[in-house]
Design a protein around this motif. Structure first.
Motif, mmCIF file in Angstrom:
data_model
loop_
_atom_site.group_PDB
_atom_site.id
_atom_site.type_symbol
_atom_site.label_atom_id
_atom_site.label_comp_id
_atom_site.label_asym_id
_atom_site.label_seq_id
_atom_site.Cartn_x
_atom_site.Cartn_y
_atom_site.Cartn_z
ATOM 1 N N LEU A 39 0.836 -1.202 0.000
ATOM 2 C CA LEU A 39 0.000 0.000 0.000
ATOM 3 C C LEU A 39 0.869 1.249 0.000
ATOM 4 O O LEU A 39 1.907 1.295 0.664
ATOM 5 C CB LEU A 39 -0.896 0.030 1.240
ATOM 6 N N LEU A 44 -3.899 4.485 2.676
ATOM 7 C CA LEU A 44 -4.352 4.123 4.026
ATOM 8 C C LEU A 44 -5.637 4.862 4.365
ATOM 9 O O LEU A 44 -6.594 4.267 4.878
ATOM 10 C CB LEU A 44 -3.259 4.423 5.056
ATOM 11 N N TYR A 72 -4.553 -2.666 7.689
ATOM 12 C CA TYR A 72 -3.217 -2.683 7.101
ATOM 13 C C TYR A 72 -2.181 -2.715 8.211
ATOM 14 O O TYR A 72 -2.460 -2.392 9.365
ATOM 15 C CB TYR A 72 -2.996 -1.466 6.190
ATOM 16 N N PHE A 80 3.778 -0.313 4.177
ATOM 17 C CA PHE A 80 2.445 -0.757 4.566
ATOM 18 C C PHE A 80 1.934 -1.826 3.606
ATOM 19 O O PHE A 80 2.246 -1.810 2.414
ATOM 20 C CB PHE A 80 1.460 0.423 4.569
ATOM 21 N N SER A 81 1.145 -2.734 4.132
ATOM 22 C CA SER A 81 0.469 -3.745 3.311
ATOM 23 C C SER A 81 -0.851 -4.108 3.974
ATOM 24 O O SER A 81 -1.057 -3.845 5.163
ATOM 25 C CB SER A 81 1.336 -4.998 3.143
ATOM 26 N N THR A 82 -1.727 -4.702 3.191
ATOM 27 C CA THR A 82 -3.008 -5.130 3.748
ATOM 28 C C THR A 82 -2.792 -6.266 4.738
ATOM 29 O O THR A 82 -1.833 -7.030 4.637
ATOM 30 C CB THR A 82 -3.977 -5.600 2.644
ATOM 31 N N THR A 83 -3.686 -6.364 5.674
ATOM 32 C CA THR A 83 -3.685 -7.452 6.640
ATOM 33 C C THR A 83 -3.987 -8.754 5.905
ATOM 34 O O THR A 83 -4.676 -8.761 4.889
ATOM 35 C CB THR A 83 -4.764 -7.176 7.707
ATOM 36 N N CYS A 90 -4.840 -12.162 1.388
ATOM 37 C CA CYS A 90 -5.190 -10.805 1.774
ATOM 38 C C CYS A 90 -6.562 -10.831 2.457
ATOM 39 O O CYS A 90 -7.461 -11.573 2.033
ATOM 40 C CB CYS A 90 -5.230 -9.934 0.512
#
Length: 186
Positions: A39, A44, A72, A80-83, A90
């Motif tokens: 991300l 965000l 995230y 940052f990345s998605t949970t 994802c």
């Protein structure tokens, strides 16, 4: 290498043939890997603002993962990345009735519930962007799970930059994309 404004584009993006074939890969890029979708920082706020509209499109496991960890995460490298759900798919990935993974964010967008389509990293895949102080480096990400997309791209004769026209325009604009085409096709 191709230079367009503040972007350095690898030759693979013009040379590699690629068209996603979800019937064969089943959306494996939403599951494989060690993190969720990369991300950008401005995304965000987008995710935060649409999350309640997207939740009805998500799986129960995805909603639980987000309620537990947030939508995230910040990794050790400061990105940052998605949970993810149990360190796999994802949290926004959902299976359709054919067992193909789709994006709940994009499904909400297609249903007219949001104005934001999905993370740009997903829309641009298999292009990955590395950001530097004065430029972006756009590289083609080679991955075995995308072998069906490479085969499909060869069958159709479609290079990565044409397959990702819409996503590249979304990221850099129409004029930038036209300049890219001119550089490649001369």
């Amino acid at each position: 290498m191709i230079l367009v404004e503040n972007a350095v584009i690898s030759d693979d993006i013009k040379e590699q043939l690629f068209v996603c074939d979800l019937t064969k890969c089943k959306g494996a890029c939403c599951v494989e890997g060690d993190l969720g979708a990369p991300l950008e920082e401005d995304e965000l706020q987008e995710i935060d603002s649409i999350l309640e509209d997207v939740k009805p499109f998500m799986s129960d496991a995805g909603v639980k993962a987000i309620e537990k960890s947030g939508a995230y995460l910040l990794d050790e490298e400061g990105d940052f990345s998605t949970t993810t759900i149990n360190n796999k798919e994802c949290a926004f990935a959902i299976y359709d009735d054919r067992g193909i993974l789709k994006c709940a964010i994009e499904q909400a967008w297609l249903a007219g519930k949001t104005k934001w389509r999905k993370p740009i990293s997903c829309h641009l895949y298999p292009i990955r962007i590395s950001k530097y102080d004065n430029y972006d480096a756009l590289n083609y990400h080679r991955w075995q799970i995308c072998a069906p997309a490479c085969d499909h791209g060869k069958e159709l004769g479609v290079p990565v930059y044409k397959f990702l026209k819409e996503a590249l325009i979304r990221k850099y604009g129409e004029a930038w994309y036209q300049q890219l085409v001119e550089e490649i096709e001369g």
